[in-house]
Design a protein around this motif. Structure first.
Motif, PDB file in Angstrom:
ATOM      1  N   LYS A   1      -2.713  23.485  39.766  1.00 24.21           N
ATOM      2  CA  LYS A   1      -1.846  22.409  39.285  1.00 24.21           C
ATOM      3  C   LYS A   1      -1.208  21.606  40.405  1.00 24.21           C
ATOM      4  CE  LYS A   1      -2.630  22.702  35.088  1.00 24.21           C
ATOM      5  NZ  LYS A   1      -3.371  21.632  34.487  1.00 24.21           N
ATOM      6  N   ALA A   2      -0.988  22.233  41.560  1.00 20.91           N
ATOM      7  CA  ALA A   2      -0.332  21.527  42.659  1.00 20.91           C
ATOM      8  C   ALA A   2      -0.646  22.239  43.966  1.00 20.91           C
ATOM      9  CB  ALA A   2       1.173  21.483  42.445  1.00 20.91           C
ATOM     10  N   LYS A   3      -0.825  21.456  45.010  1.00 18.89           N
ATOM     11  CA  LYS A   3      -0.989  22.020  46.341  1.00 18.89           C
ATOM     12  C   LYS A   3       0.404  22.137  46.957  1.00 18.89           C
ATOM     13  CE  LYS A   3      -3.376  21.246  50.692  1.00 18.89           C
ATOM     14  NZ  LYS A   3      -4.254  20.334  51.429  1.00 18.89           N
ATOM     15  N   ARG A   4       0.722  23.322  47.497  1.00 22.65           N
ATOM     16  CA  ARG A   4       2.059  23.541  48.050  1.00 22.65           C
ATOM     17  C   ARG A   4       1.976  24.283  49.366  1.00 22.65           C
ATOM     18  NH1 ARG A   4       6.274  24.797  43.863  1.00 22.65           N
ATOM     19  NH2 ARG A   4       7.595  24.936  45.695  1.00 22.65           N
ATOM     20  N   GLU A   5       2.969  24.063  50.183  1.00 23.39           N
ATOM     21  CA  GLU A   5       3.184  24.857  51.385  1.00 23.39           C
ATOM     22  C   GLU A   5       4.564  25.479  51.238  1.00 23.39           C
ATOM     23  OE1 GLU A   5       2.472  22.991  55.149  1.00 23.39           O
ATOM     24  OE2 GLU A   5       0.783  21.849  54.349  1.00 23.39           O
ATOM     25  N   LEU A   6       4.628  26.794  51.362  1.00 25.17           N
ATOM     26  CA  LEU A   6       5.873  27.511  51.141  1.00 25.17           C
ATOM     27  C   LEU A   6       6.216  28.360  52.348  1.00 25.17           C
ATOM     28  CD1 LEU A   6       5.024  28.846  47.565  1.00 25.17           C
ATOM     29  CD2 LEU A   6       6.315  26.782  48.131  1.00 25.17           C
ATOM     30  N   TYR A   7       7.502  28.516  52.611  1.00 21.88           N
ATOM     31  CA  TYR A   7       8.001  29.381  53.668  1.00 21.88           C
ATOM     32  C   TYR A   7       8.581  30.604  52.978  1.00 21.88           C
ATOM     33  CZ  TYR A   7      10.172  30.389  58.226  1.00 21.88           C
ATOM     34  OH  TYR A   7      10.536  30.940  59.429  1.00 21.88           O
ATOM     35  N   VAL A   8       7.918  31.750  53.122  1.00 21.06           N
ATOM     36  CA  VAL A   8       8.287  32.946  52.365  1.00 21.06           C
ATOM     37  C   VAL A   8       8.378  34.163  53.273  1.00 21.06           C
ATOM     38  CG1 VAL A   8       7.237  32.099  50.223  1.00 21.06           C
ATOM     39  CG2 VAL A   8       5.883  33.467  51.801  1.00 21.06           C
ATOM     40  N   ILE A   9       9.010  35.216  52.757  1.00 22.06           N
ATOM     41  CA  ILE A   9       9.049  36.494  53.450  1.00 22.06           C
ATOM     42  C   ILE A   9       7.699  37.170  53.222  1.00 22.06           C
ATOM     43  CG2 ILE A   9      10.160  38.763  53.573  1.00 22.06           C
ATOM     44  CD1 ILE A   9      12.715  37.400  52.514  1.00 22.06           C
ATOM     45  N   LYS A  10       6.974  37.407  54.291  1.00 22.75           N
ATOM     46  CA  LYS A  10       5.605  37.924  54.159  1.00 22.75           C
ATOM     47  C   LYS A  10       5.560  39.270  53.436  1.00 22.75           C
ATOM     48  CE  LYS A  10       1.336  38.740  56.575  1.00 22.75           C
ATOM     49  NZ  LYS A  10       0.626  38.729  57.842  1.00 22.75           N
ATOM     50  N   SER A  11       6.506  40.144  53.691  1.00 17.57           N
ATOM     51  CA  SER A  11       6.498  41.463  53.050  1.00 17.57           C
ATOM     52  C   SER A  11       6.721  41.368  51.534  1.00 17.57           C
ATOM     53  CB  SER A  11       7.551  42.371  53.681  1.00 17.57           C
ATOM     54  OG  SER A  11       8.848  41.846  53.460  1.00 17.57           O
ATOM     55  N   GLY A  12       7.202  40.220  51.047  1.00 20.44           N
ATOM     56  CA  GLY A  12       7.442  40.036  49.617  1.00 20.44           C
ATOM     57  C   GLY A  12       6.220  39.568  48.839  1.00 20.44           C
ATOM     58  N   LEU A  13       5.162  39.163  49.544  1.00 20.14           N
ATOM     59  CA  LEU A  13       3.944  38.694  48.862  1.00 20.14           C
ATOM     60  C   LEU A  13       3.245  39.861  48.190  1.00 20.14           C
ATOM     61  CD1 LEU A  13       2.535  36.321  51.618  1.00 20.14           C
ATOM     62  CD2 LEU A  13       3.591  35.652  49.456  1.00 20.14           C
ATOM     63  N   ARG A  14       2.843  39.657  46.943  1.00 18.57           N
ATOM     64  CA  ARG A  14       2.151  40.696  46.176  1.00 18.57           C
ATOM     65  C   ARG A  14       0.819  40.143  45.687  1.00 18.57           C
ATOM     66  NH1 ARG A  14       5.386  43.235  48.424  1.00 18.57           N
ATOM     67  NH2 ARG A  14       7.326  44.048  47.627  1.00 18.57           N
ATOM     68  N   SER A  15      -0.245  40.926  45.876  1.00 15.30           N
ATOM     69  CA  SER A  15      -1.543  40.528  45.329  1.00 15.30           C
ATOM     70  C   SER A  15      -1.455  40.516  43.815  1.00 15.30           C
ATOM     71  CB  SER A  15      -2.630  41.514  45.760  1.00 15.30           C
ATOM     72  OG  SER A  15      -2.838  41.426  47.143  1.00 15.30           O
ATOM     73  N   ALA A  16      -2.122  39.553  43.225  1.00 21.18           N
ATOM     74  CA  ALA A  16      -2.120  39.432  41.766  1.00 21.18           C
ATOM     75  C   ALA A  16      -3.536  39.138  41.309  1.00 21.18           C
ATOM     76  CB  ALA A  16      -1.183  38.305  41.330  1.00 21.18           C
ATOM     77  N   PRO A  17      -3.903  39.644  40.147  1.00 19.20           N
ATOM     78  CA  PRO A  17      -5.236  39.289  39.644  1.00 19.20           C
ATOM     79  C   PRO A  17      -5.250  37.823  39.248  1.00 19.20           C
ATOM     80  CG  PRO A  17      -4.016  40.538  38.007  1.00 19.20           C
ATOM     81  CD  PRO A  17      -3.178  40.513  39.259  1.00 19.20           C
ATOM     82  N   ALA A  18      -6.378  37.187  39.432  1.00 18.84           N
ATOM     83  CA  ALA A  18      -6.517  35.791  39.007  1.00 18.84           C
ATOM     84  C   ALA A  18      -6.374  35.732  37.497  1.00 18.84           C
ATOM     85  CB  ALA A  18      -7.868  35.241  39.438  1.00 18.84           C
ATOM     86  N   PRO A  19      -5.678  34.717  36.974  1.00 20.75           N
ATOM     87  CA  PRO A  19      -5.550  34.595  35.518  1.00 20.75           C
ATOM     88  C   PRO A  19      -6.921  34.462  34.866  1.00 20.75           C
ATOM     89  CG  PRO A  19      -4.092  33.059  36.644  1.00 20.75           C
ATOM     90  CD  PRO A  19      -4.985  33.659  37.680  1.00 20.75           C
ATOM     91  N   VAL A  20      -7.089  35.129  33.759  1.00 13.46           N
ATOM     92  CA  VAL A  20      -8.356  35.081  33.031  1.00 13.46           C
ATOM     93  C   VAL A  20      -8.075  34.602  31.624  1.00 13.46           C
ATOM     94  CG1 VAL A  20     -10.276  36.443  32.128  1.00 13.46           C
ATOM     95  CG2 VAL A  20      -9.305  36.982  34.366  1.00 13.46           C
ATOM     96  N   VAL A  21      -8.827  33.624  31.193  1.00 11.54           N
ATOM     97  CA  VAL A  21      -8.689  33.128  29.831  1.00 11.54           C
ATOM     98  C   VAL A  21      -9.807  33.743  29.006  1.00 11.54           C
ATOM     99  CG1 VAL A  21      -8.709  31.093  28.362  1.00 11.54           C
ATOM    100  CG2 VAL A  21      -7.673  30.990  30.631  1.00 11.54           C
ATOM    101  N   ALA A  22      -9.404  34.523  28.029  1.00  8.19           N
ATOM    102  CA  ALA A  22     -10.404  35.161  27.174  1.00  8.19           C
ATOM    103  C   ALA A  22     -10.880  34.158  26.142  1.00  8.19           C
ATOM    104  CB  ALA A  22      -9.799  36.381  26.500  1.00  8.19           C
ATOM    105  N   GLY A  23     -12.149  33.896  26.162  1.00  7.16           N
ATOM    106  CA  GLY A  23     -12.718  32.966  25.199  1.00  7.16           C
ATOM    107  C   GLY A  23     -13.192  33.704  23.963  1.00  7.16           C
ATOM    108  N   LYS A  24     -13.346  32.975  22.899  1.00  5.89           N
ATOM    109  CA  LYS A  24     -13.882  33.573  21.684  1.00  5.89           C
ATOM    110  C   LYS A  24     -15.389  33.656  21.827  1.00  5.89           C
ATOM    111  CE  LYS A  24     -10.335  31.672  18.703  1.00  5.89           C
ATOM    112  NZ  LYS A  24     -10.049  30.793  17.578  1.00  5.89           N
ATOM    113  N   PRO A  25     -15.960  34.775  21.451  1.00  3.37           N
ATOM    114  CA  PRO A  25     -17.408  34.853  21.535  1.00  3.37           C
ATOM    115  C   PRO A  25     -18.026  33.800  20.621  1.00  3.37           C
ATOM    116  CG  PRO A  25     -16.472  36.887  20.630  1.00  3.37           C
ATOM    117  CD  PRO A  25     -15.345  35.960  20.942  1.00  3.37           C
ATOM    118  N   GLY A  26     -18.878  33.001  21.180  1.00  4.93           N
ATOM    119  CA  GLY A  26     -19.485  31.921  20.401  1.00  4.93           C
ATOM    120  C   GLY A  26     -20.624  32.400  19.531  1.00  4.93           C
ATOM    121  N   ARG A  27     -20.764  31.758  18.430  1.00  7.35           N
ATOM    122  CA  ARG A  27     -21.865  32.067  17.535  1.00  7.35           C
ATOM    123  C   ARG A  27     -22.933  31.023  17.772  1.00  7.35           C
ATOM    124  NH1 ARG A  27     -21.282  31.981  11.124  1.00  7.35           N
ATOM    125  NH2 ARG A  27     -23.281  31.000  10.881  1.00  7.35           N
ATOM    126  N   LYS A  28     -24.063  31.473  18.189  1.00  2.65           N
ATOM    127  CA  LYS A  28     -25.129  30.533  18.489  1.00  2.65           C
ATOM    128  C   LYS A  28     -25.853  30.157  17.202  1.00  2.65           C
ATOM    129  CE  LYS A  28     -25.820  32.117  23.140  1.00  2.65           C
ATOM    130  NZ  LYS A  28     -26.740  32.610  24.132  1.00  2.65           N
TER     131      LYS A  28
END
Length: 90
Positions: free
Chosen positions: A54-81
């Protein structure tokens, strides 16, 4: 942590990211550590709930506070072919 990782930026990174101001960011680059303060510049893209940048940002943060997070996943509805073409008998 490296380019491409998704991190959670929250209150452990800085008081300005408390509550609803916390965010997920896909890392583009991390600056060198400031050995005296533990703070670091991080550049990347802020992600929405769908995982879209949504936006490109540059942030000044405490490095020890950074936490790995899983990439958001959008579950789609299985399509009916459905068949595109149907044979018609005459």
């Amino acid at each position: 942590m490296k380019a491409g990782d998704v991190v959670f930026i929250g209150p452990d990174c800085s008081v300005q990211f408390t509550g609803d101001r916390a965010l997920l960011m896909r890392v583009m680059s991390i600056g060198e550590d400031d050995p005296y303060s533990g703070w670091v510049w991080i550049a990347g893209y802020v992600l929405d709930a769908r995982g879209d940048a949504k936006a490109k940002r540059e942030l000044y943060v405490i490095k020890s506070g950074l936490r790995s997070a899983p990439a958001p996943v959008v579950a789609g509805k299985p399509g009916r072919k459905e068949r595109v073409s149907r044979r018609v008998r005459a």
